[in-house]
Design a protein around this motif. Structure first.
Motif, PDB file in Angstrom:
ATOM      1  N   ARG A 114      23.064 -25.875  17.958  1.00 44.05           N
ATOM      2  CA  ARG A 114      23.494 -25.178  16.843  1.00 44.05           C
ATOM      3  C   ARG A 114      25.167 -25.259  16.883  1.00 44.05           C
ATOM      4  N   LEU A 115      25.858 -25.918  16.380  1.00 40.32           N
ATOM      5  CA  LEU A 115      27.197 -25.874  16.452  1.00 40.32           C
ATOM      6  C   LEU A 115      27.939 -24.604  15.602  1.00 40.32           C
ATOM      7  N   PRO A 116      29.130 -24.130  16.122  1.00 39.45           N
ATOM      8  CA  PRO A 116      29.666 -23.017  15.309  1.00 39.45           C
ATOM      9  C   PRO A 116      29.377 -23.073  13.914  1.00 39.45           C
ATOM     10  N   GLU A 117      28.725 -22.269  13.238  1.00 41.58           N
ATOM     11  CA  GLU A 117      28.262 -22.378  11.704  1.00 41.58           C
ATOM     12  C   GLU A 117      29.217 -22.428  10.813  1.00 41.58           C
ATOM     13  N   ARG A 118      30.177 -21.640  10.857  1.00 45.84           N
ATOM     14  CA  ARG A 118      31.518 -21.524   9.902  1.00 45.84           C
ATOM     15  C   ARG A 118      32.733 -22.087  10.476  1.00 45.84           C
ATOM     16  N   LEU A 119      32.590 -23.149  11.045  1.00 46.64           N
ATOM     17  CA  LEU A 119      33.785 -23.991  11.485  1.00 46.64           C
ATOM     18  C   LEU A 119      33.869 -25.213  10.701  1.00 46.64           C
ATOM     19  N   THR A 120      34.851 -25.799  10.320  1.00 49.63           N
ATOM     20  CA  THR A 120      34.676 -27.079   9.553  1.00 49.63           C
ATOM     21  C   THR A 120      34.246 -28.230  10.612  1.00 49.63           C
ATOM     22  N   GLU A 123      37.525 -29.062  12.412  1.00 52.42           N
ATOM     23  CA  GLU A 123      37.845 -27.820  13.374  1.00 52.42           C
ATOM     24  C   GLU A 123      36.864 -27.839  14.785  1.00 52.42           C
ATOM     25  N   ARG A 126      38.143 -30.594  16.801  1.00 49.07           N
ATOM     26  CA  ARG A 126      39.402 -30.283  17.525  1.00 49.07           C
ATOM     27  C   ARG A 126      38.996 -29.402  18.755  1.00 49.07           C
ATOM     28  N   LEU A 127      37.972 -28.568  18.443  1.00 49.42           N
ATOM     29  CA  LEU A 127      37.916 -27.390  19.500  1.00 49.42           C
ATOM     30  C   LEU A 127      37.191 -28.265  20.738  1.00 49.42           C
ATOM     31  N   TRP A 154      32.147 -26.804   6.026  1.00 46.36           N
ATOM     32  CA  TRP A 154      31.411 -25.963   7.163  1.00 46.36           C
ATOM     33  C   TRP A 154      30.117 -26.615   7.745  1.00 46.36           C
ATOM     34  N   ALA A 167      27.376 -34.011  15.999  1.00 44.85           N
ATOM     35  CA  ALA A 167      27.107 -33.615  17.385  1.00 44.85           C
ATOM     36  C   ALA A 167      27.644 -34.911  18.307  1.00 44.85           C
TER      37      ALA A 167
END
Ligand SMILES: Nc1ncnc2c1ncn2[C@@H]1O[C@H](COP(=O)(O)OP(=O)(O)OP(=O)(O)O)[C@@H](O)[C@H]1O
Ligand SMILES: [Mg+2]
Lengths: 334, 342
Positions: A114-120, A123, A126-127, A154, A167
């Motif tokens: 599960r990727l960070p939920e509230r990043l777009t 984003e 980029r991370l 998001w 992913a």
């Protein structure tokens, strides 16, 4: 000193365009080598003596039913799990020393992250891009995986297929030499699967290696140069999809069910052009070189014995049939 | 391309800020807590001493005499009822009429001892005692000596602890249970950057939390700051980082969010009681004091109180800063060693 000559446009790199698999021994060392790989969890032998060689520049498929050991094998290859025994070489190196530089060359998409939920979307890309010393522009990768119009969405608000594509984007953004994807298309509709297939293919055009696990046979057939069929932690068949299908003896399959009635195997095997017979549950599979000949003969036989066919279908043989032929089971229980 | 540390830090900021809950915990909760406690413990006239006069000959006369004292609340009860009232704490003292007059009370209860003195004075004066020395009692309420002045620095420390432990502990454990940590491990990301990014993320939230609480308690209760704001800021930052380190350490192995909350509660509950958040640490026996003083929350609360109440200098709170820095460093180094990505 650079001269005009060295700056002239290079001829199209033929080596990148050749059909992988047509030159089995081409190009340097293998991308991945596994020898006698074992991984035991208490009394579960998740991987039980597995040998594989994945060539540089090929798309290699790992096929197998649930619990076959695909994820375990993949996580060992990408250095997330330690094997109980055996040798693992990835891009000519082993895990355990200087791992960061090796990780920079391997792109991974794991099952169930599960990727960070509230990043777009942008984003997240980029991370992940920031972790790699070199790589591709997040915006380009976003376009390539077909999420261009979702840049500011998001990740929780993405559909399942879009999340899988993100992913995949995270795996691509470091521009890896080896791309390892654990069931990148499971649970997706055919449309979304085709899209992911396209992305994988365009990555391959750059002459890199792909390892992908799946239990969609037609996908493996379409995408992979070679596949290994894995069951109970062992490789039970290895080769290109056409090679494996050829081992069935016939390229076509007649699939039927007789309900509670039965016909002796010998009678079925004696039907014209039949090269093999398998039972899976109540369904019988006849491998045949020519269904047009076998089918009428089968109908005659059942009519003569006064039996009624509950179902009947003919189709091209697939890797699924190879799996059934090898194990007597189906790959997926549907 | 921007640095991984910067991107991880940004991620740690953006994600929580996009949860409405964060706004509640960051801004509203500390203010609400201060408000509730401030109201509960607001300055007021001490309750009158509750006295039971045991029924019998002379009880009525005694009651008359005590009624004249406004700091005493009298009821006449029969012996059994008076015993029960004393046992349940409904009255502080029993007065049994007769000669001699008998007082019955538990001397370990402060209000009972106080009632003893008050009632005895009222009784003696009722019978005509005159005091040999004339006295006048001036009543003053000193700012800075009120309960709320004690409470606010304690709440500040308590919030810094909660923010560090819950903020980091939760985020890291959540990432582990969702296998995001494993995914990160598969990249060349440095684990140091990941943990530092989280700790630095705290440094952005801390000022927001702190300023809300301080401004609020200044506006509503007039709680001031006698020391330098800069000194206060240094102590707050060191405290926040220290608890961020501890939060990381607690989260270094936890596999589920339930384990994580258990661990955090195990850590915060004792400190909430021992470290002088709601009442002074001096209530605990001497042999416990060295241990209590080594707790990070005690160090933080002591330093905050010294600066806010007494205007202490940075040098004066150096021992507390040392304790905090020690906890922070130790936790961070241990967390780096123990940390599990799966
Ligand atoms: N951490 C673990 N602890 C104990 N057993 C495990 C662990 N990981 C995997 N196994 C077991 O090892 C076997 C292989 O699991 P693995 O996840 O590799 O299968 P898979 O081929 O990826 O299956 P699927 O198609 O369902 O993803 C299973 O029987 C599984 O229960
Ligand atoms: Mg799997």
């Amino acid at each position: 000193m650079s001269t005009a000559a060295t700056m002239a446009p290079a001829p199209a790199p033929a080596v990148l365009l050749r059909r992988p698999g047509t030159q089995p021994d081409a190009g340097g060392p293998p991308a991945v080598v596994l020898r006698g790989l074992r991984k035991h969890f208490d009394d579960v032998k998740a991987v039980d003596g597995l040998d594989l060689e994945i060539r540089t520049d090929e798309c290699f498929g790992l096929l197998g039913p649930n619990g076959a050991g695909k994820t375990t094998t993949i996580e060992i290859i990408v250095g997330l799990q330690e094997p109980t025994a055996g040798e693992v070489r990835v891009l000519g190196r082993t895990w355990g020393r200087g791992d960061r530089s090796l990780r920079a060359r391997v792109g991974v998409s794991l099952q169930e992250t599960r990727l960070p939920e509230r990043l777009t979307v942008i984003e997240v890309l980029r991370l992940f891009r920031s972790f790699y010393p070199s790589g591709r522009a997040p915006a380009d990768v976003m376009e390539e995986v077909g999420l261009g119009d979702k840049a500011r969405t998001w990740t929780v608000k993405l559909s399942g297929g879009q999340r899988q594509r993100l992913a995949l984007g995270c795996a691509l953004v470091g521009d890896p030499d080896l791309l390892v994807l654990d069931e990148p298309t499971t649970g997706l509709d055919p449309q979304a699967r085709l899209h992911i297939g396209d992305t994988i293919r365009s990555y391959r055009q750059r002459g890199r290696t792909v390892l992908v696990s799946t239990h969609y046979m037609e996908e493996a057939q379409r995408l992979c140069d070679r596949v290994a069929v894995v069951d109970h932690g062992k490789v039970i068949a290895l080769g290109s999809p056409p090679e494996l299908i050829a081992t069935l003896g016939g390229e076509q399959v007649v699939e039927f069910a007789l309900g509670d009635a039965a016909l002796p195997d010998v009678d079925l095997e004696a039907l014209p052009e039949v090269r093999g017979l398998r039972h899976t549950g109540r369904t019988l599979l006849l491998a045949t070189t020519d269904a047009r000949v076998t089918l009428p003969a089968l109908l005659d036989l059942t009519r003569a014995r006064g039996l009624r066919l509950e179902s009947l279908a003919t189709r091209q043989a697939t890797l699924e049939d190879v799996f059934v032929a090898l194990t007597g089971r189906r790959l997926r229980d549907e | 391309m921007s640095s991984p540390l910067f991107e991880l830090w940004r991620y740690r900021l953006l994600e929580p800020l996009r949860w409405p809950e964060t706004i509640f915990w960051t801004f509203l909760f500390p203010a609400l807590l201060a408000l509730a406690l401030g109201i509960a413990f607001r300055q007021q006239q001490p309750d009158p001493a509750a006295v039971a006069v045991v029924a019998g000959p002379g009880a009525a006369e005694l009651e008359q005499a005590l009624r004249r004292d406004p700091t005493v609340k009298v009821t006449v009860l029969d012996a059994a009822a008076a015993d029960r009232a004393l046992r349940l704490g409904k009255v502080a003292i029993q007065v049994v009429p007769g000669t001699p007059l008998r007082y019955r009370f538990d001397p370990t209860r402060p209000e009972s001892s106080l009632a003893h003195l008050t009632v005895d004075t009222a009784v003696q004066r009722g019978r005509g005692r005159t005091d040999p020395v004339a006295t006048v009692a001036d009543q003053v309420t000193a700012r800075g000596a009120r309960y709320i002045d004690f409470l606010v620095p304690g709440l500040l420390g308590f919030n810094l602890m909660g923010g560090g432990l819950w903020g980091l502990g939760w985020a890291i454990t959540d990432a582990r249970t969702h296998r995001l940590l494993k995914r990160f491990l598969a990249t060349p990301m440095r684990r140091r950057d990941y943990l530092l990014g989280h700790m630095l993320g705290r440094l952005v939230f801390v000022p927001l939390e702190v300023v809300t609480l301080l401004v609020f308690s200044w506006l509503i209760f007039g709680v001031g700051l006698s020391g330098s704001p800069l000194t206060l800021a240094v102590v707050i930052i060191v405290g926040a980082l220290s608890f961020a380190g501890l939060g990381t350490l607690l989260a270094s192995r936890a596999q589920t969010l339930e384990t994580m909350s258990g661990l955090i509660n195990l850590c915060t509950m004792p400190m909430m009681l021992l470290s002088g958040v709601f009442f002074s640490t001096s209530r605990f026996p001497d042999f416990m004091q060295p241990f209590i003083r080594l707790l990070p929350l005690t160090a933080l609360n002591d330093a905050l109180r010294a600066i806010m109440g007494d205007g202490a200098s940075l040098l004066a709170v150096a021992p507390q800063l040392l304790v905090l820095a020690g906890w922070g460093l130790l936790s961070f180094v241990l967390a780096l060693r123990l940390f599990r990505w799966t």
